[in-house]
Enzyme design. Structure first.
Site, PDB file in Angstrom:
ATOM      1  N   GLY A  56     -20.765 -76.383 -61.621  1.00  0.00           N
ATOM      2  CA  GLY A  56     -19.858 -76.206 -62.759  1.00  0.00           C
ATOM      3  C   GLY A  56     -20.636 -75.779 -63.990  1.00  0.00           C
ATOM      4  O   GLY A  56     -20.289 -76.130 -65.119  1.00  0.00           O
ATOM      5  N   GLY A  77     -19.033 -74.026 -67.139  1.00  0.00           N
ATOM      6  CA  GLY A  77     -17.979 -74.731 -67.866  1.00  0.00           C
ATOM      7  C   GLY A  77     -18.430 -75.284 -69.211  1.00  0.00           C
ATOM      8  O   GLY A  77     -19.561 -75.057 -69.656  1.00  0.00           O
ATOM      9  N   GLN A  78     -17.518 -76.025 -69.854  1.00  0.00           N
ATOM     10  CA  GLN A  78     -17.768 -76.512 -71.213  1.00  0.00           C
ATOM     11  C   GLN A  78     -19.017 -77.411 -71.272  1.00  0.00           C
ATOM     12  O   GLN A  78     -19.871 -77.231 -72.140  1.00  0.00           O
ATOM     13  CB  GLN A  78     -16.544 -77.298 -71.727  1.00  0.00           C
ATOM     14  CG  GLN A  78     -16.629 -77.635 -73.214  1.00  0.00           C
ATOM     15  CD  GLN A  78     -15.689 -78.760 -73.645  1.00  0.00           C
ATOM     16  OE1 GLN A  78     -15.110 -79.467 -72.819  1.00  0.00           O
ATOM     17  NE2 GLN A  78     -15.551 -78.940 -74.953  1.00  0.00           N
ATOM     18  N   ASP A  81     -21.844 -72.181 -59.899  1.00  0.00           N
ATOM     19  CA  ASP A  81     -20.432 -72.262 -60.258  1.00  0.00           C
ATOM     20  C   ASP A  81     -19.677 -71.372 -59.279  1.00  0.00           C
ATOM     21  O   ASP A  81     -20.300 -70.591 -58.555  1.00  0.00           O
ATOM     22  CB  ASP A  81     -20.207 -71.771 -61.716  1.00  0.00           C
ATOM     23  CG  ASP A  81     -18.970 -72.397 -62.338  1.00  0.00           C
ATOM     24  OD1 ASP A  81     -17.861 -72.184 -61.794  1.00  0.00           O
ATOM     25  OD2 ASP A  81     -19.093 -73.122 -63.341  1.00  0.00           O
ATOM     26  N   ILE A  82     -18.333 -71.475 -59.295  1.00  0.00           N
ATOM     27  CA  ILE A  82     -17.558 -70.528 -58.457  1.00  0.00           C
ATOM     28  C   ILE A  82     -17.288 -69.241 -59.223  1.00  0.00           C
ATOM     29  O   ILE A  82     -16.788 -68.276 -58.682  1.00  0.00           O
ATOM     30  CB  ILE A  82     -16.221 -71.121 -57.919  1.00  0.00           C
ATOM     31  CG1 ILE A  82     -15.424 -71.755 -59.050  1.00  0.00           C
ATOM     32  CG2 ILE A  82     -16.462 -72.079 -56.779  1.00  0.00           C
ATOM     33  CD1 ILE A  82     -13.987 -72.044 -58.680  1.00  0.00           C
ATOM     34  N   ASP A  95     -19.603 -72.824 -53.966  1.00  0.00           N
ATOM     35  CA  ASP A  95     -18.321 -73.532 -53.951  1.00  0.00           C
ATOM     36  C   ASP A  95     -18.562 -74.935 -53.408  1.00  0.00           C
ATOM     37  O   ASP A  95     -18.858 -75.113 -52.220  1.00  0.00           O
ATOM     38  CB  ASP A  95     -17.327 -72.751 -53.067  1.00  0.00           C
ATOM     39  CG  ASP A  95     -15.947 -73.399 -53.080  1.00  0.00           C
ATOM     40  OD1 ASP A  95     -15.775 -74.447 -53.739  1.00  0.00           O
ATOM     41  OD2 ASP A  95     -15.042 -72.855 -52.424  1.00  0.00           O
ATOM     42  N   TYR A 100      -4.782 -86.346 -62.837  1.00  0.00           N
ATOM     43  CA  TYR A 100      -6.201 -86.310 -63.209  1.00  0.00           C
ATOM     44  C   TYR A 100      -6.751 -87.736 -63.322  1.00  0.00           C
ATOM     45  O   TYR A 100      -7.819 -88.051 -62.775  1.00  0.00           O
ATOM     46  CB  TYR A 100      -6.314 -85.570 -64.538  1.00  0.00           C
ATOM     47  CG  TYR A 100      -7.682 -85.479 -65.155  1.00  0.00           C
ATOM     48  CD1 TYR A 100      -8.713 -84.779 -64.543  1.00  0.00           C
ATOM     49  CD2 TYR A 100      -7.927 -86.075 -66.396  1.00  0.00           C
ATOM     50  CE1 TYR A 100      -9.958 -84.668 -65.151  1.00  0.00           C
ATOM     51  CE2 TYR A 100      -9.169 -85.967 -67.004  1.00  0.00           C
ATOM     52  CZ  TYR A 100     -10.173 -85.260 -66.376  1.00  0.00           C
ATOM     53  OH  TYR A 100     -11.405 -85.155 -66.989  1.00  0.00           O
ATOM     54  N   LYS A 149      -9.631 -89.532 -61.142  1.00  0.00           N
ATOM     55  CA  LYS A 149     -10.867 -90.063 -61.745  1.00  0.00           C
ATOM     56  C   LYS A 149     -11.044 -91.548 -61.405  1.00  0.00           C
ATOM     57  O   LYS A 149     -12.159 -92.002 -61.130  1.00  0.00           O
ATOM     58  CB  LYS A 149     -10.859 -89.851 -63.268  1.00  0.00           C
ATOM     59  CG  LYS A 149     -11.076 -88.398 -63.690  1.00  0.00           C
ATOM     60  CD  LYS A 149     -12.441 -87.882 -63.277  1.00  0.00           C
ATOM     61  CE  LYS A 149     -12.702 -86.450 -63.708  1.00  0.00           C
ATOM     62  NZ  LYS A 149     -13.949 -85.891 -63.162  1.00  0.00           N
TER      63      LYS A 149
HETATM   64  C1  AKB Z   1      -8.903 -83.711 -70.689  1.00  0.00           C
HETATM   65  O1  AKB Z   1      -8.319 -83.644 -71.791  1.00  0.00           O
HETATM   66  O2  AKB Z   1      -8.329 -83.594 -69.604  1.00  0.00           O
HETATM   67  C2  AKB Z   1     -10.378 -84.011 -70.703  1.00  0.00           C
HETATM   68  C3  AKB Z   1     -10.664 -85.475 -70.606  1.00  0.00           C
HETATM   69  C4  AKB Z   1     -10.414 -86.374 -71.743  1.00  0.00           C
HETATM   70  O3  AKB Z   1     -11.116 -85.921 -69.588  1.00  0.00           O
HETATM   71  N1  AKB Z   1     -10.989 -83.475 -71.866  1.00  0.00           N
END
Ligand code: AKB
Length: 317
Positions: free
Chosen positions: A8, A11-12, A34-35, A52, A143, A147
């Site tokens: 990654g 990415g940011q 990264d991909i 990947d 998400y 996590k």
């Molecule tokens: C998001 O907003 O999804 C991320 C996070 C807080 O994990 N920046």
């Protein structure tokens, strides 16, 4: 000498972490992957390869061929995007982590793994102010669920197989180099770009939505410091709280107005408001400070000055 794999890297977080790791470990020892294609400084600054993480065979070959001893696995679908494609996001976030944990278990040379968690592991039943490290965790976003499940798997692989996996629950990350994509805290980066480009910003969260945020240099330091910490000092093997500053869109706008007096903001909350409404306002990171010396060095005012200056330069060039 350690050989480090960053997944990654375009990415940011990855684009800034790779640069910092290359300074510490030497360019040829940090393998950026990264991909998608990486920005020029990553491509020119050391090895880069399209990889990947979902392809477990390609992953294990890469790790063995390059004698990788540390892995930073940063690839993920963030909160906003994950709500649009729940099953794909779940699959990408979970399968990629499982591939990494399995490789780390199987390949003896792999000594340490970093995997980012998030404040998204908390939910509406969690205390919102100064959220403790150990507390009620009932996330209601795809998400957040991925996590939290990931944290449990990290803890499991540590206890069951001795995999040294380290993790931070990142708050919103604010940076000028690479923009985030698909997150709920992205507004806190967009606002700076729009302030400079147009002098106004329409925010997708309401004015009083307080969320914890961290400036990228502090996040990079925290990540590397955790990875370099003596393993015997670490008491958390799921993921560590890191707090940062608690900020609302209105406070960010007020700070920007000190530099751009005519800046205006309007509010048009979308589906991400419902996500933000379940996340902490502020986070208690005492255990990170005690175990591995977490420190936040940038406040809102210092960060805003740097963000505006750097984004102006970037747009000019
Ligand atoms: C998001 O907003 O999804 C991320 C996070 C807080 O994990 N920046």
């Amino acid at each position: 000498m350690d050989n480090i794999l960053v997944i990654g890297a375009a990415g940011q977080i990855g684009s800034e972490l790779v640069a910092e790791l290359r300074k510490i470990y030497g360019s040829s020892h940090v393998f950026a992957t990264d991909i998608k294609q990486a920005p020029p400084d990553i491509l020119e600054g050391g090895p880069f390869q399209i990889l990947d993480v979902m392809d477990d065979k390609q992953l294990i070959h890469f790790i063995i061929r390059h004698k990788i001893s540390q892995i930073y696995h940063l690839a993920a679908v963030l909160s906003g995007n994950a709500e649009k494609l729940p099953t794909q996001a779940w699959r990408i976030n979970m399968d990629s982590l499982m591939n990494i944990l399995e490789v780390a278990k199987m390949v003896e040379e792999v000594k340490k793994v970093f995997w980012p968690s998030s404040i998204a592991v908390f939910g509406p039943t969690t205390p919102r102010q100064n959220t403790p490290q150990l507390t009620v965790m009932e996330p209601v976003t795809v998400y957040g669920i991925s996590k939290l499940a990931g944290e449990r798997w990290c803890d499991y692989y540590f206890n069951k197989f001795g995999v040294d996996v380290r993790s931070l629950r990142y708050p919103g990350l604010i940076s000028y180099k690479t923009e985030p994509g698909g997150g709920t805290t992205d507004y806190a980066v967009e606002i700076y770009y729009e302030a400079i480009r147009n002098g106004n910003y329409e925010c997708f969260l309401n004015e009083s939505t307080a969320l914890p945020m961290l400036f990228m240099p502090d996040a990079i330091d925290a990540t590397i410091n955790l990875m370099e910490a003596d393993r015997s000092n670490l008491t958390i093997h799921s993921s560590y709280n890191v707090g940062g500053m608690s900020v609302t869109p209105a406070e960010l706008a007020r700070e920007i107005r000190k530099h751009i007096p005519g800046f205006t903001i309007s509010y048009n909350p979308d589906f991400r408001q419902a996500i933000a409404d379940t996340w902490p306002h502020s986070v208690d990171d005492t255990i990170s400070r005690v175990d591995w010396g977490f420190e936040q060095t940038y406040d809102l005012s210092k960060m805003t000055g740097i963000m505006l200056k750097e984004i102006r330069e970037k747009i000019k060039n």
